[in-house]
Design a protein around this motif. Structure first.
Motif, short mmCIF file in Angstrom:
data_model
loop_
_atom_site.label_atom_id
_atom_site.label_comp_id
_atom_site.label_asym_id
_atom_site.label_seq_id
_atom_site.Cartn_x
_atom_site.Cartn_y
_atom_site.Cartn_z
N ILE A 248 9.66 31.16 31.47
CA ILE A 248 9.53 32.14 32.56
C ILE A 248 10.86 32.82 32.82
N LEU A 249 11.91 32.04 32.98
CA LEU A 249 13.23 32.62 33.27
C LEU A 249 13.73 33.45 32.11
N ILE B 130 19.94 45.93 33.67
CA ILE B 130 20.14 45.66 35.09
C ILE B 130 21.04 44.43 35.21
N PRO B 131 22.24 44.62 35.72
CA PRO B 131 23.16 43.47 35.84
C PRO B 131 22.76 42.57 37.01
N LEU C 200 12.45 48.36 37.18
CA LEU C 200 11.87 47.02 37.06
C LEU C 200 10.37 47.05 37.36
N LEU C 201 9.97 47.77 38.39
CA LEU C 201 8.55 47.89 38.72
C LEU C 201 7.76 48.51 37.57
N ALA D 110 15.08 38.62 29.98
CA ALA D 110 14.90 39.60 28.90
C ALA D 110 14.53 40.97 29.48
N MET D 111 13.68 41.00 30.50
CA MET D 111 13.32 42.27 31.14
C MET D 111 14.57 42.92 31.74
N LEU D 112 15.35 42.13 32.45
CA LEU D 112 16.55 42.67 33.09
C LEU D 112 17.56 43.16 32.05
#
Length: 111
Positions: A96-97, A109-110, A17-18, A102-104
């Motif tokens: 924003i959410l 990433i669950p 994620l970073l 979308a990134m997750l």
């Protein structure tokens, strides 16, 4: 403060994620902070009027060892205090959410 918190991320997912935040957002001057720029078409009338002196408009993303906190406040990076700084409206909040989700999803990433 209104915020969206994703916690209990394992260290592998947090590192991925970073890396994603490094490429898809702007690194803030503060450690563990990132800026997610709000598209101009989602700005309020006042924010559009203040864009030259207060913009660009962003929401802040703060990371910890196993969490991501998304502030649901639209602020200008050009000024600390102004009447155009406000909690994200429905369209801004949804966008924003959606970006975070979308990134997750992209990283599998669950949550």
């Amino acid at each position: 403060m209104r915020a969206y918190l994703i916690d209990e991320l394992n260290s592998t997912d947090m590192q991925r994620l970073l890396s994603c935040l490094e490429t898809k957002t702007v690194k803030a001057s503060l450690e563990d902070m990132y800026w997610l720029e709000i598209p101009k078409n989602l700005l309020s009338t006042e924010q559009r009027e203040h864009a030259a002196q207060c913009g660009p408009f962003v929401c802040s993303l703060e990371t910890g060892p196993n969490w991501l906190k998304v502030e649901l406040l639209t602020r200008g990076r050009g000024k600390l205090r102004c009447s155009c700084i406000a909690y994200a409206g429905r369209e801004q909040r949804d966008w924003i959410l959606d970006q975070i989700d979308a990134m997750l999803t992209e990283l599998d990433i669950p949550v």
